[in-house]
Write an enzyme that holds these catalytic residues in place. Structure first.
Site, mmCIF file in Angstrom:
data_model
loop_
_atom_site.group_PDB
_atom_site.id
_atom_site.type_symbol
_atom_site.label_atom_id
_atom_site.label_comp_id
_atom_site.label_asym_id
_atom_site.label_seq_id
_atom_site.Cartn_x
_atom_site.Cartn_y
_atom_site.Cartn_z
ATOM 1 N N GLY A 166 -72.387 14.730 68.036
ATOM 2 C CA GLY A 166 -72.251 13.543 69.193
ATOM 3 C C GLY A 166 -70.703 13.190 68.712
ATOM 4 O O GLY A 166 -70.682 12.355 67.783
ATOM 5 N N LYS A 226 -82.587 -5.429 74.369
ATOM 6 C CA LYS A 226 -81.793 -4.216 74.781
ATOM 7 C C LYS A 226 -81.899 -4.212 76.484
ATOM 8 O O LYS A 226 -83.144 -4.586 76.852
ATOM 9 C CB LYS A 226 -82.319 -3.114 74.128
ATOM 10 C CG LYS A 226 -81.341 -1.999 74.104
ATOM 11 C CD LYS A 226 -80.475 -1.998 72.926
ATOM 12 C CE LYS A 226 -79.175 -0.916 72.959
ATOM 13 N NZ LYS A 226 -78.415 -0.719 71.967
ATOM 14 N N GLY A 269 -68.655 11.063 70.660
ATOM 15 C CA GLY A 269 -68.195 10.217 71.870
ATOM 16 C C GLY A 269 -67.423 9.032 70.963
ATOM 17 O O GLY A 269 -66.661 9.198 70.194
ATOM 18 N N HIS A 270 -67.710 7.950 71.561
ATOM 19 C CA HIS A 270 -66.951 6.737 71.054
ATOM 20 C C HIS A 270 -66.904 6.418 69.863
ATOM 21 O O HIS A 270 -65.933 6.267 68.957
ATOM 22 C CB HIS A 270 -67.515 5.285 71.790
ATOM 23 C CG HIS A 270 -67.161 5.414 73.341
ATOM 24 N ND1 HIS A 270 -67.955 5.583 74.239
ATOM 25 C CD2 HIS A 270 -65.814 5.233 73.999
ATOM 26 C CE1 HIS A 270 -67.335 5.595 75.426
ATOM 27 N NE2 HIS A 270 -66.188 5.260 75.350
ATOM 28 N N VAL A 271 -68.150 6.610 69.093
ATOM 29 C CA VAL A 271 -68.306 6.185 67.585
ATOM 30 C C VAL A 271 -68.076 7.637 66.809
ATOM 31 O O VAL A 271 -67.380 7.490 65.784
ATOM 32 C CB VAL A 271 -69.719 6.092 67.539
ATOM 33 C CG1 VAL A 271 -69.965 5.624 65.920
ATOM 34 C CG2 VAL A 271 -70.130 4.602 68.000
HETATM 35 P P1 NAD Z 1 -71.054 8.071 73.504
HETATM 36 O O1 NAD Z 1 -71.821 8.183 74.835
HETATM 37 O O2 NAD Z 1 -69.771 7.678 73.699
HETATM 38 O O3 NAD Z 1 -71.164 9.488 72.877
HETATM 39 C C1 NAD Z 1 -72.163 10.120 72.638
HETATM 40 C C2 NAD Z 1 -71.909 11.579 72.421
HETATM 41 O O4 NAD Z 1 -73.079 12.354 72.244
HETATM 42 C C3 NAD Z 1 -71.093 12.097 73.617
HETATM 43 O O5 NAD Z 1 -70.082 12.878 73.643
HETATM 44 C C4 NAD Z 1 -72.091 13.525 74.308
HETATM 45 O O6 NAD Z 1 -71.740 14.270 75.003
HETATM 46 C C5 NAD Z 1 -73.087 13.599 73.064
HETATM 47 N N1 NAD Z 1 -74.216 14.254 73.136
HETATM 48 C C6 NAD Z 1 -75.190 13.693 74.181
HETATM 49 N N2 NAD Z 1 -76.392 14.324 73.837
HETATM 50 C C7 NAD Z 1 -76.059 15.306 72.773
HETATM 51 C C8 NAD Z 1 -76.875 16.376 72.431
HETATM 52 N N3 NAD Z 1 -78.124 16.606 72.963
HETATM 53 N N4 NAD Z 1 -76.239 17.088 71.414
HETATM 54 C C9 NAD Z 1 -74.947 16.913 71.082
HETATM 55 N N5 NAD Z 1 -74.236 15.973 71.559
HETATM 56 C C10 NAD Z 1 -74.658 15.010 72.428
HETATM 57 O O7 NAD Z 1 -72.106 7.170 72.554
HETATM 58 P P2 NAD Z 1 -71.469 6.189 71.437
HETATM 59 O O8 NAD Z 1 -70.936 4.896 71.772
HETATM 60 O O9 NAD Z 1 -70.477 6.985 70.549
HETATM 61 O O10 NAD Z 1 -72.732 6.030 70.641
HETATM 62 C C11 NAD Z 1 -73.385 7.096 69.889
HETATM 63 C C12 NAD Z 1 -74.836 6.767 69.297
HETATM 64 O O11 NAD Z 1 -74.789 5.728 68.433
HETATM 65 C C13 NAD Z 1 -75.692 6.231 70.590
HETATM 66 O O12 NAD Z 1 -76.955 6.590 70.131
HETATM 67 C C14 NAD Z 1 -75.556 4.645 70.426
HETATM 68 O O13 NAD Z 1 -76.720 4.039 70.768
HETATM 69 C C15 NAD Z 1 -75.443 4.435 68.983
HETATM 70 N N6 NAD Z 1 -74.529 3.398 68.588
HETATM 71 C C16 NAD Z 1 -73.318 3.048 69.123
HETATM 72 C C17 NAD Z 1 -72.858 1.885 68.773
HETATM 73 C C18 NAD Z 1 -71.409 1.447 69.507
HETATM 74 O O14 NAD Z 1 -70.865 0.699 69.152
HETATM 75 N N7 NAD Z 1 -70.984 2.390 70.402
HETATM 76 C C19 NAD Z 1 -73.573 0.987 68.011
HETATM 77 C C20 NAD Z 1 -74.693 1.081 67.636
HETATM 78 C C21 NAD Z 1 -75.314 2.150 67.874
#
Ligand code: NAD
Length: 365
Positions: free
Chosen positions: A194, A94, A196-198
């Protein structure tokens, strides 16, 4: 010399890198510094027994460099176990870039980072994580082939987040089955922290199956947008951990299950996308078990993203990606069964299987 017991603080001072509490048999740690672009990055390579260390790059405005180092070490270790339990021939790595992705990320910085990745000769392969977009990986691709998560036009498998969300949904259904006897989400209440994307795609899956979704995020605009789009209820209370819902889905950042939150939890199931949800895996996995909460191990159910990027390396297509992500449902049920027979936490049961696969491969080498 007389041996003595020293505190974690003292240990940090004495052995600031190898003595880090999150340091756990890492093979290599690379500190990347470039004055011209302002790049300060750390690449953590935890284990390469199963294959090259693959894991995303996170750009985050860490409060201290310690926090960045701690994060990359925890995340890269998690990647080793994620790939191992998913049956992929990949090691764990990572990277973190220290800084604000909105204001400090430039094309020059991303390319410089790519050059550092290139210098490792393929031992580490990067991808997207928080603060990164496909376009950033395309910039990295312009200086190194050791990158995944690039645009489909450049031969990439596209955005991994929807596949991650699908895998999390599969893991959640398995956990709901374990807790309630049936895997249907109709009528179940789920708090997604949260969006976001996921998180957003997960909200869509749950809503489509008739689940009642509550959403929490620090981004007010996202809350309004996602609420409007899927009819999800914005969770108004600041204390998300005391929510009276069936399922808690952590989809923001890690370590939200910790000494301050764990005793408040009233949910029956935890299943979400965030990495390293347990602040202390040795303590909190067992505490969840004692509290009767079904915990779907994060590194098992959020493997959809790595399944998607692995397709770029192994050249398999969408049907196989979806099949592998769907398989998370069966693997999660197997882990629950193993935890019961081992009399252990679900986290420990999953970890044991991952470690066993790595050890078996090592014995063959
Ligand atoms: P992202 O940045 O698109 O979304 C994260 C969301 O969380 C954002 O909307 C942000 O505003 C919100 N956030 C941040 N801090 C917060 C808090 N304290 N309270 C509430 N909301 C908060 O990220 P993502 O790509 O959706 O990934 C989300 C999580 O999943 C991360 O931990 C990432 O490491 C993990 N993950 C993602 C993937 C992937 O394919 N994108 C794969 C495996 C793991």
């Amino acid at each position: 010399m007389e041996s003595q017991i020293i505190s974690a603080q003292e240990l940090k001072k004495a052995d600031p890198v190898f003595g880090q509490l999150s340091y756990n048999d890492h093979e290599q740690i690379v500190f990347c510094n470039d004055k011209d672009t302002g790049l300060k990055a750390i690449i953590g390579i935890h284990n390469t027994v199963l294959g090259p260390a693959l894991g995303g790059t996170r750009m985050w405005n860490y409060a201290t460099e310690w926090d960045a180092l701690n994060d990359v070490l925890r995340l890269s270790r998690g990647m080793s176990f994620k790939s191992a339990i998913t049956g992929l021939n990949l090691g764990g790595g990572k990277a973190v870039i220290i800084g604000d992705a909105k204001t400090q990320k430039t094309p020059e910085l991303m390319k410089r980072f790519g050059e550092f990745v290139h210098s490792l000769g393929g031992k580490y392969i990067t991808a997207e994580d928080v603060g990164m977009e496909t376009a950033d990986m395309d910039l990295v691709r312009s200086v190194t082939p050791h990158v995944t998560g690039i645009s489909e036009s450049l031969g990439g498998a596209g955005n991994p987040s929807p596949i991650t969300a699908y895998g999390v949904f599969m893991g959640m259904k398995a956990a709901v089955k374990e807790a309630f006897g049936s895997d249907g989400l109709e009528g179940r209440s789920v708090l997604v922290q949260g969006i976001g994307h996921v998180g957003e795609v997960l909200v869509e899956y749950i809503t489509n199956e008739g689940g009642k979704v509550f959403i929490a995020d620090i981004n007010e605009a996202r809350l309004q947008e996602v609420s409007k789009k899927y009819g999800a209820t914005i969770f108004a209370d600041d204390d998300v951990y005391s929510a009276q819902v069936d399922v808690y889905a952590p989809c923001a950042l890690g370590a939200t299950i910790n000494k301050d939150t764990i005793e408040k939890l009233k949910v029956k199931v935890i299943a979400g996308a965030a990495n390293n949800q347990l602040a202390d895996e040795n303590v909190h996995g067992n505490r969840l078990r004692e509290k009767g909460i079904v915990y779907a191990p994060d590194f098992l159910i959020n493997a959809g993203g790595i399944i998607n990027v692995y397709a770029e390396l192994e050249k398999y297509g969408k049907p196989e990606i979806m099949r592998k992500a769907e398989n998370i449902y069966d693997t999660t049920l197997e882990i629950f069964a193993k935890a019961k027979s081992d009399n252990s936490s679900t986290h420990d049961a999953a970890l044991k299987i991952a470690l066993q696969r790595i050890a078996e491969r090592k014995a063959q080498q």
